[in-house]
Design a protein around this motif. Sequence first.
Motif, PDB file in Angstrom:
ATOM      1  N   ASP A  11       0.818  -1.216   0.000  1.00 52.71           N
ATOM      2  CA  ASP A  11       0.000   0.000   0.000  1.00 52.71           C
ATOM      3  C   ASP A  11       0.850   1.264   0.000  1.00 52.71           C
ATOM      4  OD1 ASP A  11      -2.251  -1.529   0.022  1.00 52.71           O
ATOM      5  OD2 ASP A  11      -2.642  -1.338   2.173  1.00 52.71           O
ATOM      6  N   ASN A  12       2.126   1.115   0.351  1.00 54.05           N
ATOM      7  CA  ASN A  12       3.031   2.272   0.356  1.00 54.05           C
ATOM      8  C   ASN A  12       3.664   2.528  -1.017  1.00 54.05           C
ATOM      9  OD1 ASN A  12       2.492   2.506   3.054  1.00 54.05           O
ATOM     10  ND2 ASN A  12       4.503   1.778   3.758  1.00 54.05           N
ATOM     11  N   ILE A  13       3.283   1.712  -2.004  1.00 49.67           N
ATOM     12  CA  ILE A  13       3.849   1.852  -3.353  1.00 49.67           C
ATOM     13  C   ILE A  13       2.946   2.754  -4.193  1.00 49.67           C
ATOM     14  CG2 ILE A  13       4.439   0.647  -5.486  1.00 49.67           C
ATOM     15  CD1 ILE A  13       5.138  -1.782  -3.772  1.00 49.67           C
ATOM     16  N   THR A  14       3.555   3.708  -4.851  1.00 51.51           N
ATOM     17  CA  THR A  14       2.834   4.612  -5.746  1.00 51.51           C
ATOM     18  C   THR A  14       3.521   4.608  -7.108  1.00 51.51           C
ATOM     19  OG1 THR A  14       2.222   6.068  -3.912  1.00 51.51           O
ATOM     20  CG2 THR A  14       2.075   6.989  -6.140  1.00 51.51           C
ATOM     21  N   PRO A  15       2.786   4.324  -8.178  1.00 48.69           N
ATOM     22  CA  PRO A  15       3.401   4.427  -9.508  1.00 48.69           C
ATOM     23  C   PRO A  15       3.451   5.889  -9.956  1.00 48.69           C
ATOM     24  CG  PRO A  15       1.148   3.624  -9.692  1.00 48.69           C
ATOM     25  CD  PRO A  15       1.429   3.778  -8.237  1.00 48.69           C
ATOM     26  N   TYR A  16       4.639   6.344 -10.325  1.00 53.10           N
ATOM     27  CA  TYR A  16       4.787   7.668 -10.934  1.00 53.10           C
ATOM     28  C   TYR A  16       4.801   7.485 -12.448  1.00 53.10           C
ATOM     29  CZ  TYR A  16       5.727  10.184  -6.596  1.00 53.10           C
ATOM     30  OH  TYR A  16       5.605  10.781  -5.361  1.00 53.10           O
ATOM     31  N   PHE A  17       4.282   8.480 -13.152  1.00 52.12           N
ATOM     32  CA  PHE A  17       4.162   8.404 -14.604  1.00 52.12           C
ATOM     33  C   PHE A  17       4.965   9.534 -15.237  1.00 52.12           C
ATOM     34  CE2 PHE A  17       0.287   6.772 -12.662  1.00 52.12           C
ATOM     35  CZ  PHE A  17       0.152   5.530 -13.271  1.00 52.12           C
ATOM     36  N   GLN A  18       5.971   9.157 -16.040  1.00 48.08           N
ATOM     37  CA  GLN A  18       6.733  10.178 -16.767  1.00 48.08           C
ATOM     38  C   GLN A  18       6.339  10.128 -18.236  1.00 48.08           C
ATOM     39  OE1 GLN A  18      11.106  10.142 -16.716  1.00 48.08           O
ATOM     40  NE2 GLN A  18      10.983  12.372 -16.650  1.00 48.08           N
ATOM     41  N   ALA A  19       5.832  11.235 -18.707  1.00 48.04           N
ATOM     42  CA  ALA A  19       5.264  11.295 -20.058  1.00 48.04           C
ATOM     43  C   ALA A  19       6.320  11.069 -21.140  1.00 48.04           C
ATOM     44  CB  ALA A  19       4.586  12.637 -20.268  1.00 48.04           C
ATOM     45  N   ASP A  65       2.453  -7.557 -10.807  1.00 51.85           N
ATOM     46  CA  ASP A  65       1.003  -7.692 -10.922  1.00 51.85           C
ATOM     47  C   ASP A  65       0.296  -6.551 -10.188  1.00 51.85           C
ATOM     48  OD1 ASP A  65      -1.257  -9.272 -11.833  1.00 51.85           O
ATOM     49  OD2 ASP A  65      -1.614  -9.706  -9.712  1.00 51.85           O
ATOM     50  N   TYR A  66       0.766  -6.231  -9.011  1.00 52.62           N
ATOM     51  CA  TYR A  66       0.156  -5.166  -8.211  1.00 52.62           C
ATOM     52  C   TYR A  66       0.242  -3.820  -8.946  1.00 52.62           C
ATOM     53  CZ  TYR A  66      -0.705  -2.033  -4.268  1.00 52.62           C
ATOM     54  OH  TYR A  66      -1.214  -1.049  -3.441  1.00 52.62           O
ATOM     55  N   ILE A  67       1.408  -3.537  -9.503  1.00 52.82           N
ATOM     56  CA  ILE A  67       1.609  -2.258 -10.199  1.00 52.82           C
ATOM     57  C   ILE A  67       0.784  -2.215 -11.482  1.00 52.82           C
ATOM     58  CG2 ILE A  67       3.331  -0.863 -11.423  1.00 52.82           C
ATOM     59  CD1 ILE A  67       5.320  -1.844  -9.228  1.00 52.82           C
TER      60      ILE A  67
END
Length: 405
Positions: A11-19, A65-67
Amino acid sequence: MDPLDIIMNKDNITPYFQAVVSADKQLVIGYEVIPQFQNGKDFIPLDWFFRDSNIPDEYRLELHDYIHRLVLKELQAEQQSAIMYFQYDIELLIKDNGETFLKRMEQLEQQGLNYNQVALQFHSDELVDKANEYKHFFFYLQSLGFRIVITEIGQSTSRLDHIVMLKPNVLKAKVSFIDEEELPHMFGEVHQTLSMLSRKIGATLLFEGISNFNQLNYAWRNGGRYYQGEFIQRPRTSLVALDCSTVRLRKSFTHFMTFERKKIEAQVSLTNELNHILRESLKLMTTKDTFDEMLMKAAKECDRYAFRLYICDAEGFQQSSNAEKDKENAWGLIEEGRYKNWSWRPYFLENIVRMSIEKKGILSDLYTDIERDERIRTYSFPISGDLYLFLDIPYDYLFEQEGLL
């Protein structure tokens, strides 16, 4: 950090998105997914987690899988059909011929994920020695719609055979060296080679790590179709508007075009100037002149432009000595060059044919002269039906003229 702590606290994982934006439409076409783990006030990128073979496979697969599910949720919430770039360990993926991966993808497909939205990134160094082993698996993934990306393409063209063999959809190269190296033009030649190679195999060249205007210019000049980096868009925890970088890119492209147009105009101007001088120089030559005498007359007329001249025939064999300047800038003849053959040089035959048809000289691109170890250009000029004068222009002259470097 203990991998188990990460798995137990997903739950402490956050996906960041770089365009990733495209040069043709100036729109976002995809995002690199950069998972980060929050540990107190710190955010730890997890690229090491996926590439560390000492971490149990089931941990890495579970995290993948989670990501994937988090990313799919974000795509659906924003109603975007962008391509998502995920970092993968090839050995983990191919361990069971991709069955585990494909089963997980099938589940996500049932929830709305399209395979052509998934780009699998593999580090170049992991593929070099096993390309023949991996190629059929890659082709199979591509046939299903997945995109194959090879990252961290080296700053050398010595090991590109694996790229030809694997035929990826995207090649990723970094531009960070521009601020670190004294001679970025050397890497420019490597990336021009990559640009040509990508066109040959139908791949797209993506430049990553673009953090300033000069690096974007470099990527544009060297055939990059896709761009990524903080100058384009910083990584964010949510997807961005597809036109978030359109205004900046269009302004940049206009600036690039204006600058490059001036360079081309300067090269055309120099070509025309040398054409006129050498046509006049031919009038000073007689049928009784030897090749070396012709050469020295031309050298006198072109003194301010050149440091070396020589004459070749249409087969590439040098018919004259070299006329070269010494340290006092006085012209002298060096016999050693006579009868050498230069047809092996890139564009030699093409330029000979063009000069024969167009009846005018041609200015080369910039390259490094082996003997002087400096950047020069060569101007070639037809002096008769099968004789051609070659005039080497030194860096000092090019530096003093706007647009010739």
